[in-house]
Scaffold this motif. Structure first.
Motif, short mmCIF file in Angstrom:
data_model
loop_
_atom_site.label_atom_id
_atom_site.label_comp_id
_atom_site.label_asym_id
_atom_site.label_seq_id
_atom_site.Cartn_x
_atom_site.Cartn_y
_atom_site.Cartn_z
N LEU A 61 0.83 -1.21 0.00
CA LEU A 61 0.00 0.00 0.00
C LEU A 61 0.86 1.26 0.00
O LEU A 61 0.55 2.24 -0.69
CB LEU A 61 -0.94 -0.02 1.21
CG LEU A 61 -2.15 -0.95 1.04
CD1 LEU A 61 -2.79 -1.25 2.39
CD2 LEU A 61 -3.17 -0.34 0.10
N THR A 62 1.94 1.24 0.75
CA THR A 62 2.85 2.39 0.77
C THR A 62 3.43 2.63 -0.62
O THR A 62 3.50 3.76 -1.10
CB THR A 62 3.97 2.15 1.82
OG1 THR A 62 3.36 2.11 3.11
CG2 THR A 62 5.01 3.24 1.79
N THR A 63 3.85 1.56 -1.28
CA THR A 63 4.41 1.70 -2.63
C THR A 63 3.36 2.22 -3.60
O THR A 63 3.61 3.16 -4.36
CB THR A 63 4.94 0.33 -3.13
OG1 THR A 63 5.88 -0.16 -2.18
CG2 THR A 63 5.62 0.47 -4.48
N ASP A 64 2.18 1.64 -3.57
CA ASP A 64 1.13 2.06 -4.50
C ASP A 64 0.75 3.52 -4.25
O ASP A 64 0.58 4.30 -5.19
CB ASP A 64 -0.10 1.16 -4.36
CG ASP A 64 -0.25 0.22 -5.56
OD1 ASP A 64 0.36 0.49 -6.61
OD2 ASP A 64 -0.99 -0.77 -5.44
N GLU A 65 0.62 3.88 -2.99
CA GLU A 65 0.15 5.24 -2.69
C GLU A 65 1.20 6.29 -3.06
O GLU A 65 0.86 7.33 -3.63
CB GLU A 65 -0.16 5.33 -1.19
CG GLU A 65 -1.00 6.53 -0.87
CD GLU A 65 -1.38 6.54 0.60
OE1 GLU A 65 -2.15 5.66 1.02
OE2 GLU A 65 -0.88 7.42 1.31
N ASN A 66 2.46 6.00 -2.77
CA ASN A 66 3.48 7.04 -2.95
C ASN A 66 4.22 6.96 -4.27
O ASN A 66 4.73 7.98 -4.74
CB ASN A 66 4.49 6.96 -1.80
CG ASN A 66 3.83 7.28 -0.47
OD1 ASN A 66 3.38 8.40 -0.25
ND2 ASN A 66 3.74 6.29 0.39
N PRO A 104 2.89 -9.55 -2.22
CA PRO A 104 2.64 -10.99 -2.34
C PRO A 104 1.75 -11.38 -3.53
O PRO A 104 1.90 -12.47 -4.07
CB PRO A 104 1.95 -11.34 -1.02
CG PRO A 104 1.41 -10.05 -0.51
CD PRO A 104 2.38 -9.00 -0.95
N LYS A 105 0.86 -10.49 -3.92
CA LYS A 105 -0.07 -10.85 -5.00
C LYS A 105 0.39 -10.36 -6.36
O LYS A 105 -0.30 -10.60 -7.36
CB LYS A 105 -1.47 -10.32 -4.66
CG LYS A 105 -2.00 -10.88 -3.34
CD LYS A 105 -3.43 -10.45 -3.07
CE LYS A 105 -3.91 -10.95 -1.72
NZ LYS A 105 -3.31 -10.21 -0.57
N GLY A 106 1.52 -9.64 -6.41
CA GLY A 106 2.00 -9.17 -7.70
C GLY A 106 1.10 -8.10 -8.29
O GLY A 106 0.52 -8.27 -9.36
N1 LIG Z 1 4.49 8.50 8.23
C1 LIG Z 1 5.38 7.63 7.79
O1 LIG Z 1 6.54 7.64 8.23
C2 LIG Z 1 4.97 6.60 6.78
C3 LIG Z 1 5.93 5.70 6.28
C4 LIG Z 1 5.51 4.71 5.39
C5 LIG Z 1 4.18 4.64 4.98
N2 LIG Z 1 3.28 5.55 5.43
C6 LIG Z 1 1.87 5.48 5.01
O2 LIG Z 1 1.31 4.26 5.47
C7 LIG Z 1 0.15 3.95 4.67
C8 LIG Z 1 0.12 2.45 4.32
O3 LIG Z 1 0.27 1.67 5.47
P1 LIG Z 1 -0.54 0.30 5.67
O4 LIG Z 1 -0.16 -0.19 7.02
O5 LIG Z 1 -1.97 0.57 5.37
O6 LIG Z 1 -0.01 -0.65 4.51
P2 LIG Z 1 1.46 -1.23 4.10
O7 LIG Z 1 2.11 -1.88 5.27
O8 LIG Z 1 2.21 -0.19 3.35
O9 LIG Z 1 1.04 -2.33 3.02
C9 LIG Z 1 0.28 -3.44 3.43
C10 LIG Z 1 0.30 -4.47 2.33
O10 LIG Z 1 1.63 -4.96 2.10
C11 LIG Z 1 1.58 -6.39 1.95
N3 LIG Z 1 2.06 -7.01 3.21
C12 LIG Z 1 2.42 -6.41 4.36
N4 LIG Z 1 2.73 -7.32 5.31
C13 LIG Z 1 2.55 -8.53 4.75
C14 LIG Z 1 2.68 -9.86 5.23
N5 LIG Z 1 3.03 -10.14 6.49
N6 LIG Z 1 2.40 -10.88 4.40
C15 LIG Z 1 2.00 -10.61 3.15
N7 LIG Z 1 1.83 -9.36 2.63
C16 LIG Z 1 2.12 -8.35 3.43
C17 LIG Z 1 0.08 -6.71 1.72
O11 LIG Z 1 -0.18 -6.46 0.34
P3 LIG Z 1 -1.55 -6.97 -0.42
O12 LIG Z 1 -2.63 -6.06 0.08
O13 LIG Z 1 -1.24 -6.77 -1.86
O14 LIG Z 1 -1.75 -8.40 0.00
C18 LIG Z 1 -0.55 -5.69 2.66
O15 LIG Z 1 -1.93 -5.45 2.45
C19 LIG Z 1 0.25 4.82 3.45
O16 LIG Z 1 -0.67 5.88 3.59
C20 LIG Z 1 1.67 5.39 3.51
O17 LIG Z 1 1.81 6.64 2.88
C21 LIG Z 1 3.67 6.53 6.31
#
Ligand SMILES: NC(=O)c1ccc[n+]([C@@H]2O[C@H](COP(=O)([O-])OP(=O)(O)OC[C@H]3O[C@@H](n4cnc5c(N)ncnc54)[C@H](OP(=O)(O)O)[C@@H]3O)[C@@H](O)[C@H]2O)c1
Length: 248
Positions: A61-66, A104-106
């Motif tokens: 999600l971080t990669t897709d969003e940013n 994981p899902k590509g």
């Molecule tokens: N303030 C900061 O310092 C900071 C830093 C980084 C990010 N962010 C923000 O954080 C937000 C996203 O955070 P988030 O927690 O919602 O999502 P995330 O951790 O960025 O992404 C979650 C996704 O990554 C994959 N994933 C993560 N752990 C996994 C595991 N154990 N096994 C399999 N797949 C795994 C899965 O992808 P699939 O859904 O494809 O299965 C999961 O849904 C964004 O808004 C970003 O901008 C902020």
């Protein structure tokens, strides 16, 4: 353990109430623009405190969003079956930094095999699973993007980290969020340090992700305790570092 994997530090800039996304960021930019600069300089430039890290690992999600903006990869549904196993990009420059994408899902629609943060080129490495489609692996090979297979359905992070060290010589790795990814590694005792630049803003939203976030099928909610190591005041920011109790 550490002999076989990189040192992993989780480096994040949460709001005062531990959120990592939301309108607090806009407020921060308006009133404390030095804060985001500090986060970037210390984590992502050679002169920063973590200038010696060789790469950053981020969740899908971080990669897709940013970076990739939720675009869809151009898959070839008639692609031939690719060679089994991991793929290391041709002519890869191991002196570059790395951007490690947990996907994981590509799903991630990369355009190139590298991305730039400031002046620094990062080789992309995708972490995928045995369930990731042949079409997506073919897409990555066509783009000359390295990939590591770790786990069947969910990511096996111990294997992923071991491969990052063995295949790409990564000794020090930033765990760069989001909360779901951070918590996955913490729950598995694969994170060595937490480093937080606590931002002096908040927005109170109940709907935004937190610094650590469990997700069904990916991580549990076993409580974890931390040891406070350092506390620094950087202008309006509290910089806190912790280690994680390994009796968790
Ligand atoms: N303030 C900061 O310092 C900071 C830093 C980084 C990010 N962010 C923000 O954080 C937000 C996203 O955070 P988030 O927690 O919602 O999502 P995330 O951790 O960025 O992404 C979650 C996704 O990554 C994959 N994933 C993560 N752990 C996994 C595991 N154990 N096994 C399999 N797949 C795994 C899965 O992808 P699939 O859904 O494809 O299965 C999961 O849904 C964004 O808004 C970003 O901008 C902020």
């Amino acid at each position: 353990m550490l002999m076989n994997r990189p040192y992993v530090f989780c480096y994040m800039a949460p709001s005062l109430n531990g959120k990592i996304k939301g309108s607090y960021r806009k407020k921060l930019e308006e009133e404390n623009s030095d804060a985001t600069k500090l986060f970037y300089v210390e984590g992502f430039t050679p002169e920063g405190r973590y200038g010696d890290n060789q790469g950053v690992m981020c969740g899908r999600l971080t990669t897709d969003e940013n970076l990739t903006k939720f675009k869809k990869p151009e898959l070839d549904t008639n692609a031939e079956i690719v060679k089994a196993g991991d793929f290391i990009a041709k002519d890869i420059n191991l002196d570059n930094k790395f951007y490690i994408s947990v996907d994981p899902k590509g799903k991630i629609a990369w355009q190139n095999s590298t991305i730039k943060f400031g002046n620094l080129t990062n080789n992309i490495i995708e972490i995928i699973t045995n369930e990731t489609s042949n079409e997506y692996k073919d897409f990555l090979r066509r783009k000359n993007i390295s990939y590591i297979i770790a786990g069947d359905k969910n990511i096996d992070f111990e294997t992923a980290l071991m491969k990052l060290k063995k295949l790409f010589k990564i000794e020090k790795l930033m765990l760069g969020g989001g909360g779901i990814l951070n918590w996955s590694l913490i729950q598995q005792n694969l994170c060595d340090e937490i480093s937080l630049l606590v931002m002096p803003t908040a927005d109170g939203s109940p709907d935004t992700p937190s610094l650590f976030q469990s997700k069904d099928g990916m991580s549990g909610d076993k409580p974890v305790s931390f040891n406070l190591k350092t506390v620094e005041k950087k202008g309006n920011i509290a910089w806190l570092t912790y280690t994680i109790n390994n009796n968790n």
